[in-house]
Design an enzyme around this catalytic site. Structure first.
Site, PDB file in Angstrom:
ATOM      1  N   GLY A  15      -6.968  16.851   0.614  1.00  0.00           N
ATOM      2  CA  GLY A  15      -6.011  18.033   0.518  1.00  0.00           C
ATOM      3  C   GLY A  15      -4.670  17.894   0.176  1.00  0.00           C
ATOM      4  N   ARG A  76     -11.727  15.917  -4.226  1.00  0.00           N
ATOM      5  CA  ARG A  76     -12.565  15.150  -3.346  1.00  0.00           C
ATOM      6  C   ARG A  76     -13.546  14.552  -4.143  1.00  0.00           C
ATOM      7  NH1 ARG A  76     -10.753  18.805   1.139  1.00  0.00           N
ATOM      8  NH2 ARG A  76      -9.161  17.693   2.389  1.00  0.00           N
ATOM      9  N   ASP A 107      -6.733  10.069   5.234  1.00  0.00           N
ATOM     10  CA  ASP A 107      -7.395   8.941   5.584  1.00  0.00           C
ATOM     11  C   ASP A 107      -8.589   8.807   4.863  1.00  0.00           C
ATOM     12  OD1 ASP A 107      -8.666  11.267   6.662  1.00  0.00           O
ATOM     13  OD2 ASP A 107      -9.202  10.483   8.763  1.00  0.00           O
ATOM     14  N   THR A 130      -0.547  14.081   3.775  1.00  0.00           N
ATOM     15  CA  THR A 130      -1.437  15.223   4.833  1.00  0.00           C
ATOM     16  C   THR A 130      -0.667  16.106   5.539  1.00  0.00           C
ATOM     17  OG1 THR A 130      -3.130  15.671   6.306  1.00  0.00           O
ATOM     18  CG2 THR A 130      -2.109  13.505   6.348  1.00  0.00           C
ATOM     19  N   ASP A 132      -1.693  17.218   8.059  1.00  0.00           N
ATOM     20  CA  ASP A 132      -2.328  17.027   9.508  1.00  0.00           C
ATOM     21  C   ASP A 132      -1.356  16.012  10.265  1.00  0.00           C
ATOM     22  OD1 ASP A 132      -4.377  18.610   8.473  1.00  0.00           O
ATOM     23  OD2 ASP A 132      -5.710  17.265   8.158  1.00  0.00           O
ATOM     24  N   ASP A 134      -2.011  12.922  10.852  1.00  0.00           N
ATOM     25  CA  ASP A 134      -3.002  12.281  11.763  1.00  0.00           C
ATOM     26  C   ASP A 134      -3.141  10.825  11.354  1.00  0.00           C
ATOM     27  OD1 ASP A 134      -4.230  12.867   9.365  1.00  0.00           O
ATOM     28  OD2 ASP A 134      -6.108  13.292  10.249  1.00  0.00           O
ATOM     29  N   ARG A 176      -7.436  19.710  11.366  1.00  0.00           N
ATOM     30  CA  ARG A 176      -8.771  19.033  11.145  1.00  0.00           C
ATOM     31  C   ARG A 176      -9.048  18.595  12.723  1.00  0.00           C
ATOM     32  NH1 ARG A 176     -11.578  17.314   6.595  1.00  0.00           N
ATOM     33  NH2 ARG A 176      -9.681  17.154   5.482  1.00  0.00           N
TER      34      ARG A 176
HETATM   35  O1  F6P Z   1      -6.753  17.594   5.695  1.00  0.00           O
HETATM   36  C1  F6P Z   1      -5.786  18.672   5.122  1.00  0.00           C
HETATM   37  C2  F6P Z   1      -6.487  19.865   5.412  1.00  0.00           C
HETATM   38  O2  F6P Z   1      -5.833  20.894   5.389  1.00  0.00           O
HETATM   39  C3  F6P Z   1      -7.436  20.083   7.087  1.00  0.00           C
HETATM   40  O3  F6P Z   1      -6.335  20.532   7.809  1.00  0.00           O
HETATM   41  C4  F6P Z   1      -8.358  21.060   6.888  1.00  0.00           C
HETATM   42  O4  F6P Z   1      -9.153  20.990   7.881  1.00  0.00           O
HETATM   43  C5  F6P Z   1      -8.812  20.790   5.393  1.00  0.00           C
HETATM   44  O5  F6P Z   1      -7.966  20.120   4.683  1.00  0.00           O
HETATM   45  C6  F6P Z   1      -9.431  21.965   4.455  1.00  0.00           C
HETATM   46  O6  F6P Z   1     -10.019  21.409   3.549  1.00  0.00           O
HETATM   47  P1  F6P Z   1     -10.324  22.250   2.340  1.00  0.00           P
HETATM   48  O7  F6P Z   1      -9.267  22.323   1.394  1.00  0.00           O
HETATM   49  O8  F6P Z   1     -11.049  21.279   1.498  1.00  0.00           O
HETATM   50  O9  F6P Z   1     -11.168  23.350   2.773  1.00  0.00           O
END
Ligand code: F6P
Length: 327
Positions: A15, A76, A107, A130, A132, A134, A176
């Site tokens: 992300g 990804r 991560d 990130t 998050d 985390d 997340r």
């Molecule tokens: O890891 C970053 C994040 O924004 C999380 O907080 C969230 O759960 C996820 O990515 C959303 O992912 P995507 O952009 O693939 O929907």
């Protein structure tokens, strides 16, 4: 792979997060300053697998420190999760003359770097990117502060309408499986409560919130809920209130991906700049397979295994602060 590093590859993965561009700029400029060549790899690990790689000069990173997103794009990549994909990535890296990688991501991205480094003996350095927050081994991650400020802007606006209509709002924020954005977002916006995954197995957080005297002194409330399977998200709590406490007028706002955009705050720009420069210092010192973090204002090197495997602890004292201040 030999130890003399002349050329580094840089990629962003997972992300996106505000401040990633500031990190790309810092890594590029610091590498060039130290006599290294730099190659930008597009679309995360996918660009390594498909060979989307371009040489970066200092001008390629001009005027990007203030931009959200990532000029390198991100993805990804399923293929990189296979041995065959990683073999292709390694061959492309060698063909491009890249000796070491700097990976900016969360991560999942650092897990990819750890496996790749182990399989092909490639020096990899990770930067925590990130929203998050985390990742273990750094006080904050690139993008977290900007996302937190975005949450504040949004909640300040929601409060206006919540107050006018005397409503109970559940505002869902990202994270997340981590409650950093929700808990600190709640404290900073003056919300009445936060529902976070770290607490979800310990107590019924909705019951606790109601029991703690919500509506004793206020007619409107804002509860920040961390998106997570463990909490069930804001919709779940709104549904519960509609069933269990039908007297309250409930609404839900899911902030979603707007939390991932925007111009990075000063904090994130400075963090990304320091981490990017430190990544090149680490490479020049012969460090490999570590994430660079900043703890108590000091640059630290955290082995990938430690950064990924250890859950970053949330300061549960902050729950008490929130509770005390929301009476
Ligand atoms: O890891 C970053 C994040 O924004 C999380 O907080 C969230 O759960 C996820 O990515 C959303 O992912 P995507 O952009 O693939 O929907």
């Amino acid at each position: 792979m030999g130890t003399t590093i002349k050329c580094i590859g840089i990629l962003t993965s997972g992300g996106d997060a505000p401040g990633m561009n500031a990190a790309i700029r810092a890594v590029t400029r610091s590498a060039i300053y130290n006599g290294l060549q730099v190659k930008g790899i597009y679309r995360g690990y996918r660009g390594l697998v498909t060979g989307e790689i371009k040489e970066f000069k200092s001008q390629n990173v001009s005027n990007i420190i203030q931009l959200g997103g990532t000029i390198l794009k991100t993805a990804r990549c399923e293929e990189f999760m296979t041995v065959e994909g990683r073999q292709l990535a390694y061959e492309n890296m060698r063909a491009e003359g890249i000796d070491a990688l700097v990976v900016i991501g969360g991560d999942g991205s650092l897990t990819g770097a750890r496996i790749f480094a182990q399989e092909f003996d490639v020096p990899c350095i990770g930067l925590p990117g990130t929203i998050d927050n985390d990742l273990f081994g750094t006080d904050t991650t690139i993008g977290y502060d900007t996302a937190l400020n975005t949450i504040l802007d949004a909640v300040d606006k929601i409060r206006d309408t919540a107050t006018s209509h005397e409503r109970l709002f559940f505002v869902e924020v990202m994270g997340r499986d981590a409650g950093f954005l929700a808990l600190n977002g709640a404290i900073a916006s003056g919300a009445e409560a936060a529902i976070i995954p770290e607490y979800s197995t310990e107590v019924d957080q909705l019951q606790e919130f109601i029991k703690n005297g919500f509506r004793k002194s206020k007619n409107s409330s804002i509860v920040i809920v961390a998106e997570s399977e463990k909490t069930g998200g804001a919709m779940h709590y709104a549904e519960r209130v509609r069933n269990e406490y039908p007297q309250y007028d409930v609404r839900v706002t899911i902030l979603g991906h707007l939390q991932r955009g925007g111009s990075p705050t000063a904090h994130d720009r400075i963090l990304a700049s320091r981490l990017g420069a430190a990544a090149i210092d680490a490479i020049m010192e012969g460090q490999r397979n570590v994430m660079i973090g900043i703890e108590h204002d000091e640059v630290v090197y955290v082995p990938f295994t430690k950064a990924i495997k250890n859950d970053k602890p949330i300061n549960k004292e902050l729950m008490n602060v929130l509770r005390e201040l929301s009476i």
